[in-house]
Design a protein around this motif. Structure first.
Motif, PDB file in Angstrom:
ATOM      1  N   GLY A  10       0.452  -1.414   0.182  1.00  0.00           N
ATOM      2  CA  GLY A  10       0.129   0.255  -0.217  1.00  0.00           C
ATOM      3  C   GLY A  10       0.460   1.803  -0.188  1.00  0.00           C
ATOM      4  O   GLY A  10       0.187   2.292   0.036  1.00  0.00           O
ATOM      5  N   VAL A  11       2.250   1.406  -0.039  1.00  0.00           N
ATOM      6  CA  VAL A  11       2.740   2.728  -0.001  1.00  0.00           C
ATOM      7  C   VAL A  11       3.134   2.690  -1.049  1.00  0.00           C
ATOM      8  O   VAL A  11       4.711   3.861  -1.933  1.00  0.00           O
ATOM      9  N   SER A  12       3.948   1.768  -2.512  1.00  0.00           N
ATOM     10  CA  SER A  12       4.550   1.935  -3.363  1.00  0.00           C
ATOM     11  C   SER A  12       2.840   2.436  -4.731  1.00  0.00           C
ATOM     12  O   SER A  12       2.129   2.802  -4.513  1.00  0.00           O
ATOM     13  N   THR A  13       3.960   3.415  -5.433  1.00  0.00           N
ATOM     14  CA  THR A  13       3.996   4.329  -6.474  1.00  0.00           C
ATOM     15  C   THR A  13       2.537   3.533  -7.352  1.00  0.00           C
ATOM     16  O   THR A  13       1.676   4.310  -6.965  1.00  0.00           O
ATOM     17  N   LEU A  14       2.892   2.368  -7.202  1.00  0.00           N
ATOM     18  CA  LEU A  14       1.516   1.965  -8.099  1.00  0.00           C
ATOM     19  C   LEU A  14       0.099   1.626  -6.896  1.00  0.00           C
ATOM     20  O   LEU A  14      -0.940   1.997  -7.607  1.00  0.00           O
ATOM     21  N   ALA A  15       0.372   1.308  -6.645  1.00  0.00           N
ATOM     22  CA  ALA A  15      -0.652   1.168  -5.418  1.00  0.00           C
ATOM     23  C   ALA A  15      -1.528   2.444  -4.641  1.00  0.00           C
ATOM     24  O   ALA A  15      -2.244   3.080  -5.138  1.00  0.00           O
ATOM     25  N   LEU A  16      -0.230   4.202  -4.777  1.00  0.00           N
ATOM     26  CA  LEU A  16      -0.877   4.961  -4.963  1.00  0.00           C
ATOM     27  C   LEU A  16      -1.386   5.410  -6.126  1.00  0.00           C
ATOM     28  O   LEU A  16      -2.975   6.011  -6.406  1.00  0.00           O
ATOM     29  N   VAL A  17      -1.305   5.226  -7.229  1.00  0.00           N
ATOM     30  CA  VAL A  17      -2.181   5.560  -8.562  1.00  0.00           C
ATOM     31  C   VAL A  17      -3.211   4.611  -8.587  1.00  0.00           C
ATOM     32  O   VAL A  17      -3.880   5.388  -8.628  1.00  0.00           O
ATOM     33  N   ALA A  18      -2.998   3.771  -7.890  1.00  0.00           N
ATOM     34  CA  ALA A  18      -4.053   2.941  -7.621  1.00  0.00           C
ATOM     35  C   ALA A  18      -5.431   3.164  -6.938  1.00  0.00           C
ATOM     36  O   ALA A  18      -6.532   2.906  -7.482  1.00  0.00           O
ATOM     37  N   ARG A  19      -4.882   3.982  -5.718  1.00  0.00           N
ATOM     38  CA  ARG A  19      -6.084   4.595  -4.819  1.00  0.00           C
ATOM     39  C   ARG A  19      -6.421   5.448  -5.278  1.00  0.00           C
ATOM     40  O   ARG A  19      -8.047   6.326  -5.462  1.00  0.00           O
ATOM     41  N   ALA A  20      -5.809   6.473  -6.202  1.00  0.00           N
ATOM     42  CA  ALA A  20      -5.991   7.628  -6.672  1.00  0.00           C
ATOM     43  C   ALA A  20      -6.701   7.640  -7.772  1.00  0.00           C
ATOM     44  O   ALA A  20      -8.475   8.296  -7.831  1.00  0.00           O
ATOM     45  N   SER A  21      -6.922   6.409  -8.824  1.00  0.00           N
ATOM     46  CA  SER A  21      -7.586   6.302  -9.506  1.00  0.00           C
ATOM     47  C   SER A  21      -8.956   5.707  -9.516  1.00  0.00           C
ATOM     48  O   SER A  21      -9.800   5.772  -9.822  1.00  0.00           O
ATOM     49  N   ALA A  22      -8.984   4.733  -8.296  1.00  0.00           N
ATOM     50  CA  ALA A  22     -10.643   4.279  -7.497  1.00  0.00           C
ATOM     51  C   ALA A  22     -10.479   5.619  -6.850  1.00  0.00           C
ATOM     52  O   ALA A  22     -12.605   5.674  -7.009  1.00  0.00           O
ATOM     53  N   PHE A  23     -10.749   6.521  -6.883  1.00  0.00           N
ATOM     54  CA  PHE A  23     -10.783   7.489  -6.318  1.00  0.00           C
ATOM     55  C   PHE A  23     -11.690   8.236  -6.830  1.00  0.00           C
ATOM     56  O   PHE A  23     -13.273   8.745  -7.408  1.00  0.00           O
TER      57      PHE A  23
END
Length: 59
Positions: A10-23
Motif C-alpha cells: 500500500g505504499v508503493s507508487t502503483l498502489a498510490l496510483v491505483a487508490r487515486a484512480s479508484a477515488f
C-alpha cells in the motif's frame, strides 16, 4: 521487526496510483448517478386546498 514495504503493502507508487484512480472513478460515477437520479425524480407538486374560511392551505 519493522515492516518492509512490498509490492502489495500500500505504499508503493502503483498502489498510490491505483487508490487515486479508484477515488477518481468513484467521484465520476457518483456524480453521474446523482445527475441521473435528479433528472428522473418525479416532480413534487404542492396542492392547494381551500378551507371553509377561504384560506389556502397546502397538503
Amino acid at each position: 521487526m519493522p515492516f518492509t514495504p512490498g509490492p502489495y503493502s500500500g505504499v508503493s507508487t502503483l498502489a498510490l496510483v491505483a487508490r487515486a484512480s479508484a477515488f477518481g472513478v468513484g467521484v465520476v460515477y457518483g456524480s453521474i448517478k446523482l445527475s441521473i437520479l435528479k433528472a428522473t425524480k418525479p416532480k413534487r407538486r404542492k396542492h392547494m386546498l381551500i378551507t371553509k374560511d377561504n384560506r389556502a392551505a397546502t397538503c
